[in-house]
Write a protein that holds these residues in place. Structure first.
Motif, PDB file in Angstrom:
ATOM      1  N   ALA A 102      44.668  40.935 -81.021  1.00 41.02           N
ATOM      2  CA  ALA A 102      45.573  41.099 -79.893  1.00 41.02           C
ATOM      3  C   ALA A 102      45.739  42.885 -79.565  1.00 41.02           C
ATOM      4  N   GLY A 146      51.028  30.123 -71.984  1.00 41.78           N
ATOM      5  CA  GLY A 146      50.789  31.486 -71.302  1.00 41.78           C
ATOM      6  C   GLY A 146      51.889  32.188 -71.183  1.00 41.78           C
ATOM      7  N   ARG A 147      51.981  33.550 -71.314  1.00 38.60           N
ATOM      8  CA  ARG A 147      53.369  34.418 -71.120  1.00 38.60           C
ATOM      9  C   ARG A 147      53.426  34.183 -69.784  1.00 38.60           C
ATOM     10  N   LEU A 197      42.886  40.500 -71.599  1.00 36.39           N
ATOM     11  CA  LEU A 197      43.847  39.755 -72.304  1.00 36.39           C
ATOM     12  C   LEU A 197      43.408  38.910 -73.504  1.00 36.39           C
ATOM     13  N   HIS A 209      44.060  44.346 -76.056  1.00 41.25           N
ATOM     14  CA  HIS A 209      45.013  45.227 -75.140  1.00 41.25           C
ATOM     15  C   HIS A 209      44.452  46.695 -75.341  1.00 41.25           C
ATOM     16  N   CYS A 240      49.566  37.330 -78.197  1.00 47.03           N
ATOM     17  CA  CYS A 240      48.565  37.037 -77.474  1.00 47.03           C
ATOM     18  C   CYS A 240      48.989  36.655 -76.036  1.00 47.03           C
ATOM     19  N   ASP A 241      48.116  36.277 -74.987  1.00 49.27           N
ATOM     20  CA  ASP A 241      48.366  36.072 -73.605  1.00 49.27           C
ATOM     21  C   ASP A 241      48.489  34.480 -73.587  1.00 49.27           C
ATOM     22  N   PHE A 242      47.375  34.048 -73.908  1.00 55.17           N
ATOM     23  CA  PHE A 242      47.332  32.795 -73.683  1.00 55.17           C
ATOM     24  C   PHE A 242      46.829  31.721 -74.912  1.00 55.17           C
ATOM     25  N   LEU A 264      52.300  36.059 -66.664  1.00 54.97           N
ATOM     26  CA  LEU A 264      51.149  35.759 -66.457  1.00 54.97           C
ATOM     27  C   LEU A 264      50.792  34.695 -65.738  1.00 54.97           C
ATOM     28  N   GLU A 315      56.668  27.594 -70.175  1.00 60.26           N
ATOM     29  CA  GLU A 315      55.537  28.580 -70.649  1.00 60.26           C
ATOM     30  C   GLU A 315      54.324  27.446 -71.034  1.00 60.26           C
TER      31      GLU A 315
END
Ligand code: PMP
Length: 392
Positions: free
Chosen positions: A174, A225-226, A183, A178, A204-206, A229, A81
């Motif tokens: 977050a 990053g997830r 994001l 969301h 979080c996403d990033f 994603l 990731e």
């Protein structure tokens, strides 16, 4: 209370002997283990990664990938990731450039962001909305909640402010992002060296950070990053190492993270970063944070005691104290401090919009690290007294 280096690591930093280095928020000094890891990587282990069939290249590849796992594990992520970048700046640029807008043309930032979390979004063609701050210098999440809309593709906040040291309530950030399908990207440059971070529990996403602020080398940083994603993003730079198959008619790409690492990477940078991650994990970030909190409390009290010094940011800042000596330009303050062996940063700290909000052209900033101790604060205070005598 006087903190005589509760962590007791000062002697591990060869470059700060007889020097009061209070600019770790700009870049951290390096412990000997990191310097040794870099030296050994060049002097004994050096070879390219991902291509060589010979044993040393395979070993270097394993070290490079071990560094990725460590850099991701430090913040609670999985090995695949993390994309290695030049630093947080490049990590944020990658997301700003690669992420499809999907009809959403706005980003929600805050008034305290570093330029590297503002300009990439502007360059990528986003309209920027900036969340105001609370009186004590935190991102006002009530305001963020009122501002977020379905037009926002990304909410991008500093986890810890590089000027004020204020720590974000990341879980709430977050939830806010969301709630409207945006994001959340966190700029973790100042957080990762100072507080424990767990991207999974934040949600979080990033997440972006730089190696050189984490006691590691310059020129290497991370975009976490997830995975779903990250692996859905198109590449942003083309070249070797990121492809699956190239023909003149069509090229296909590797999966993330390799898809984003075109060209020969910063091999030894990764090795150095791994050593830095191990070093800081050995101390534990809980201990580093507690140490820096104690130093902040001591520093704020000492500077208040001097009189005629304005402090910015919250009491519970994570290792960073911005201030101004009343009536003195911070550049003059920093120059006089330099004369007495104290290094602080003076300027806008790459946060010009924040300076506008604070209503000052610049501030002086003292920032701490694991090696900092009370002697640094005492030297700072002696220097400030000197500033006041000169400008008195
Ligand atoms: N964000 C913050 C909060 C920072 O403090 C910095 C470095 N001053 C950056 C981003 C940019 O980091 P780098 O220059 O290492 O890419």
């Amino acid at each position: 209370t006087r903190i005589n280096s509760a962590l007791d690591v000062r002697s591990q930093f060869p470059a700060i002997e007889n020097w009061h280095y209070l600019d770790s928020a700009a870049t951290a000094q390096k412990p000997q283990v990191v310097i040794d890891a870099i030296t050994t990587a060049y002097a004994r282990d050096y070879a390219t990664v991902h291509r060589g069939v010979y044993e040393r290249s395979a070993a270097m590849t394993a070290s490079y990938e071990a560094a990725r796992a460590a850099a991701s594990g430090l913040i609670g992520g999985q090995p695949n990731e993390v994309v290695f970048t030049r630093g947080a700046t490049e990590a944020i640029n990658l997301v700003a450039r690669s992420l499809p807008k999907e009809g959403r043309n706005r980003v929600l930032l805050s008034q305290l962001e570093h330029h590297s979390n503002i300009v990439p979004w502007q360059l990528a063609g986003y309209e920027v909305d900036a969340v105001p701050l609370t009186v004590d210098g935190r991102i006002n999440l009530d305001a963020a909640e009122a501002m977020i809309s379905e037009e926002h593709r990304v909410v991008a906040f500093a986890h810890v402010s590089n000027v004020l040291g204020s720590i974000l309530d990341t879980k709430r950030a977050a939830e806010i992002a969301h709630s409207k399908g945006a994001l959340l990207l966190l700029d973790g440059c100042q957080a990762v060296p100072r507080i424990p971070v767990d991207v999974a529990s934040i949600g979080c996403d990033f997440y972006a950070y730089s190696g050189h602020k984490l006691y590691g080398p310059t020129g290497i940083g991370c975009l976490w990053g997830r995975y779903d994603l990250l692996n859905a993003l198109p590449p942003w730079q083309g070249g070797g190492s990121m492809i699956d198959r190239v023909t003149f008619a069509k090229t296909t790409y590797l999966d993330a993270p390799m898809r984003f690492e075109a060209g020969t990477p910063h091999i030894v940078g990764a090795v150095g970063l791994n050593a830095a991650v191990n070093w800081v994990e050995g101390l534990t970030l809980d201990a580093v944070h507690a140490h820096e909190c104690a130093l902040v409390a001591e520093c704020r009290a000492a500077l208040s005691g001097v009189g005629g010094v304005t402090l910015y940011g919250p009491e519970d800042s994570a290792g960073i104290v911005s201030f101004n000596v009343d009536g003195v330009h911070p550049h003059d303050t920093a120059t006089i401090l330099d004369d007495v062996g104290v290094a602080v940063r003076a300027g806008h700290h790459c946060a010009q919009p924040l300076m506008d909000v604070l209503g000052v052209p610049a501030t002086a900033r003292a920032s701490f690290a694991a090696h900092s101790d009370s002697s640094d604060i005492e030297a700072l205070v002696r220097g400030i007294e000197q500033v006041k005598r000169i400008f008195g």
